[in-house]
Write an enzyme that holds these catalytic residues in place. Sequence first.
Site, PDB file in Angstrom:
ATOM      1  CB  SER A 186      62.640  24.920  77.921  1.00  0.00           C
ATOM      2  OG  SER A 186      61.277  25.235  77.834  1.00  0.00           O
ATOM      3  N   GLY A 187      61.126  23.021  80.292  1.00  0.00           N
ATOM      4  CA  GLY A 187      60.244  21.880  80.511  1.00  0.00           C
ATOM      5  C   GLY A 187      60.695  20.946  81.610  1.00  0.00           C
ATOM      6  CB  THR A 207      57.904  27.591  86.518  1.00  0.00           C
ATOM      7  OG1 THR A 207      58.639  28.231  85.472  1.00  0.00           O
ATOM      8  CG2 THR A 207      56.863  28.557  87.053  1.00  0.00           C
ATOM      9  CG  ASN A 227      57.238  23.957  80.106  1.00  0.00           C
ATOM     10  OD1 ASN A 227      56.183  23.463  80.496  1.00  0.00           O
ATOM     11  ND2 ASN A 227      58.032  24.658  80.900  1.00  0.00           N
ATOM     12  CB  SER A 257      57.995  27.521  78.303  1.00  0.00           C
ATOM     13  OG  SER A 257      59.335  27.919  78.246  1.00  0.00           O
ATOM     14  CB  SER A 258      59.696  30.931  82.653  1.00  0.00           C
ATOM     15  OG  SER A 258      58.957  30.421  83.722  1.00  0.00           O
ATOM     16  N   GLY A 276      65.951  27.872  80.898  1.00  0.00           N
ATOM     17  CA  GLY A 276      66.978  26.844  80.803  1.00  0.00           C
ATOM     18  C   GLY A 276      67.740  26.919  79.491  1.00  0.00           C
ATOM     19  CD  GLU A 321      64.937  28.499  75.250  1.00  0.00           C
ATOM     20  OE1 GLU A 321      65.150  29.202  74.243  1.00  0.00           O
ATOM     21  OE2 GLU A 321      63.945  28.645  75.983  1.00  0.00           O
TER      22      GLU A 321
END
Length: 1137
Positions: A107-108, A112, A157, A160-161, A387, A389
Amino acid sequence: MEVKTSLLDNMIGVGDMVLLEPLSEDSFLENLRKRFDHSEIYTYIGSVVISMNPYRSLPIFTPDKVEEYRNRNFYELSPHIYALADEAYRSLRDQDKDQCILITGESGAGKTEASKLVMSYVAAVCGKGQEVNKVKEQLLQSNPVLEAFGNAKTVRNDNSSRFGKYMDIEFDFKGDPLGGVISNYLLEKSRVVKQPRGERNFHVFYQLLSGASDDTLKKLKLERDFSKYNYLSLDSAAVNGLDDAANFRTVRNAMQIVGFMEDEVQSVLELVAAVLKLGNIEFKPESRCNGTDESRVKDKNDLKEMCELLGIEQSVLERAFSYRTVEAKLEKVSTTLNVAQAYYARDALAKNLYSRLFTWLVSRINESIKAQAKTRHKVMGVLDIYGFEIFEDNSFEQFIINYCNEKLQQIFIELTLREEQEEYVREGIEWTNIEYFNNAIICDLIENNQNGILAMLDEECLRPGTVTDETFLDKLNTICAEHQHFESRLSKNSKFLTDHSLPHSCFRIQHYAGKVLYRVEGFVDKNNDLLYRDLSQAMYKANHSLIKQLFPEGNPAKVNLKRPPTAGTQFKTSVGTLMRNLQTKNPNYIRCIKPNDKKASHIFTESLVCHQVRYLGLMENVRVRRAGYAFRQAYEPCLERYKMLCKKTWPHWRGPAREGVEVLMADLQVPAEEFSYGRSKIFIRNPRTLFFLEERRRQCLQDLAALIQKIYRGWKCRSRFLLMKKSQVVVSAWYRRYAQQKKYKQVKSATTVVQSYTRGWQARKLLRELKYQKRCEEAVTTISAFWHGTQARMELRRLKQEARNKHAVTVIWAYWQGTKARRELRRLKEEARRKHAVAVIWAFWQGLKVRREYRKFFRANAGKKIYEFTIQRIMQKYFLGLKSSMPSMSPIDRKWPARPYRFLDGVHTELRRIFHLWRCKKYRGQFTEERKAVYEEKLEASEIFKDKKALYPSSVSQPFKGDYLEISKNPKYQKLNSAVDEKVLLADVVNKINRANGKGTARIFLLTKKSVLLADQKTGQVKASVPLPDVASVSVSTQSDGFFALKLKEGSASAVKGDFLLSSEHLIEIITKLHRIGATAADREQLNVDISDEFLVQFKQDKVCVKFIQGGPKNGSSVSCKRKNNRLLEVSVPTTA
């Protein structure tokens, strides 16, 4: 000629990690750092792209860059995500191979943004046309919609998605996009009801409150203040660099482009508003007669507004929050819900409502962007999924996300090795298998149908009896204890018994990315993901156009007693379908890496990057790539690049490219074991060989550059000499031409002069002859003209003489007529003067006679009497006129006749005053004693509140009734009437304000001459009795509310429980009567009325500040009271027009 820049030219560090020498983890990280420091964020591992998140905008995504990478070989230019996108697109278009682009990372890391760059590049390079552009725009604009509803700010992020997205873009045979299909995976719906510290809810909630117009918010019954909603975290509501208002406008525009109708957009916003309202519903416990506890809604205002938004009957939804119906075959059992269960039901409804809305949005977008043609399409898939985590507190969501990443890592390993092997087989190169870590054992630990963690979790959820998270953990400890990748405190492996970093309620899994500690709390509930059937049926009864589609199971006609599949099973099935889909396509990889945890540019945290490099398996990927051959290249570009190293191939090779490469390598004496010839490519085993070729090429380029410079300088000198020689010939030719032209002009000029003189003499001679001829003609014409003039003048004189004779006769006649008229006029004037003289003499005679007749009546004071007589007549006329125009007897009638003369000003004003006093006296004479008392109270209210409280003007027209409840007549209050010994001066229903939550409780307010009583409205039981001497003062605000505080004297018996904060619609009357009783009593002081927008109220031992503010409250146009903290109650009063 176009100059091409190779991957190997002017490179910062090494552009392809396969060529890194020496290869180690330190050199790998140093190469990444070096390129990152120089804003080179992309690096290759063969055909895999490593992308570093720069956390800033870079000038490498411009339209010029798109054109630069268009239709170029993958290794032809420096590493870029556009190169991978172009390679995938050209393979799909030209080779008819379905493609997929797998974007992975934590994540981050920028997944995306990478997916948006790939889609924008494909949209830029594919065909043009009105229909094609429409499809491209719809595909691109689906991103802002899904990001608003599926992305959120996390600690790692800002965008973040919180869901997985896989988009299949479909193309026709020309490579033009036809449409697409989006699949979503596991929306993190628990974020709707609770967010970790430092994180936000989904973007759409903040965008709606910040960017919607006032009219839209009013229709949705919302306010802009984030603090009004329990589901929105306040510590991270504002994010730097994120403009929620502008993003809301972008989302609205994107929904319109994608194809949402206006009523659909409104329905979506209504559901988002309903989720916010749902979070504000609170419950309170109530005990039943059988001893069980049940819950009730505290404040029904939010529930009412939510039901109005969704078109649901309030009573139906309120019952669904209080009761649960369990069906088993033909039996139905209804049980009450306690407060904890009611809150669980509320949160479950909010999560399901938002999750199903998101699924509907994806389906609606798919309807708009799907391909219309029925023919076979080429497909490019883009996978942007959450991603790996690892948080401080990892729960069921992180477990599912990491399971998905394990599957992606597994397919990455399989497809990477398979692609490597297939290329060697295809090219006829010998291949030796490479040992690598296969994470299939971890995937089996999680997804095994018999002993997998997901299977055991489902078994626990379906097992009868008491099922808890602890029983699930016990089962894991029993079955998975011997697994080498599973750890827990109670496992059979004794080494963990003393591991204090592993709590008893947790288990740990050794993932490919590292060890992750999972807290088992909530696993069972989140896997069940149950929504009570009563709530589903209540939602299905809604009149809203969208709700019935979201809750089809609520249809009573289609009741299904079968238990729905668990969340884990659904996700496992979805991941399996995704993996099978990916295996049918040619994979392209983008491995995203986050350089630091601070979301800051120019910071490279080596330990963080090293951790990501390890768990992404990038070093293993490089070793696998280098285990066979580190570098490969087609024969044509290889020969084109290195042909200058051999005299036989330079400058042009006429034969096949492979033979040219063979001649080249033989001439360079490269050892045979360092390279191999494939069918279409040459394979170089060691990077040193490639660097040797590059070094020889660089030296050769320098020699060629010197040769080119030598030839160029010789050519330049020869060209200059030839130019000077040519210039001398040209100058000579031009001079000779100039001399001949000058001589010719002189001869021509002399000839012209002679010719001009000859022509002049001839012209003058001819002119003299013509002039003589002209003079003769003019003489004849002049003589003829004089003769004709003489004849004309003689005729003119004759005609004038005749005219003069006629004019003389006319003048004589006119003079005669004038003389006659003047004589007649003088006669008439003389006659008129005689008549006027007679009239004047007669008038003087009449005046003389009158003066002689009246002279005896006049004296010296005649003027004064005439003046008095005139004044008397004027006054008489004034009073008679005043009598006929007198105003009405009403005291409020302001009319009065206008004065006729200015000298009557004082009299006119005084008469008006006397008349008003007289009619007021007559009006008062009609009053009864009761009416007099009412008007005296009204007068006293005016003295207290006029120009001090905004509520006073509206109370002037309302009569003071006193006993609004009719205590003595109403049998409902017979018990209360008997308990009061004195006469009741005022009886009304007021609201007693609770300091804990600012809510009001209805009480009967009784006022007698000695005390104030508060009684229960339903039972009539007296709750409090306060003697009037104990009341010290009364406090009210200056605004239009009905709140007032009865402040009691300190030390009195009534002051034990503190002051009273009340609210009434008849506040003016209550305070006036209290003040009047105090003023008439001789044994106590007059009651003090304090009018202020902020005052203190004593509640038992604590003093609470009551503050009044302006502004529309969330419940419409009424006054609301809300507790801000233990020392402040805030009363919001709506602004009056």
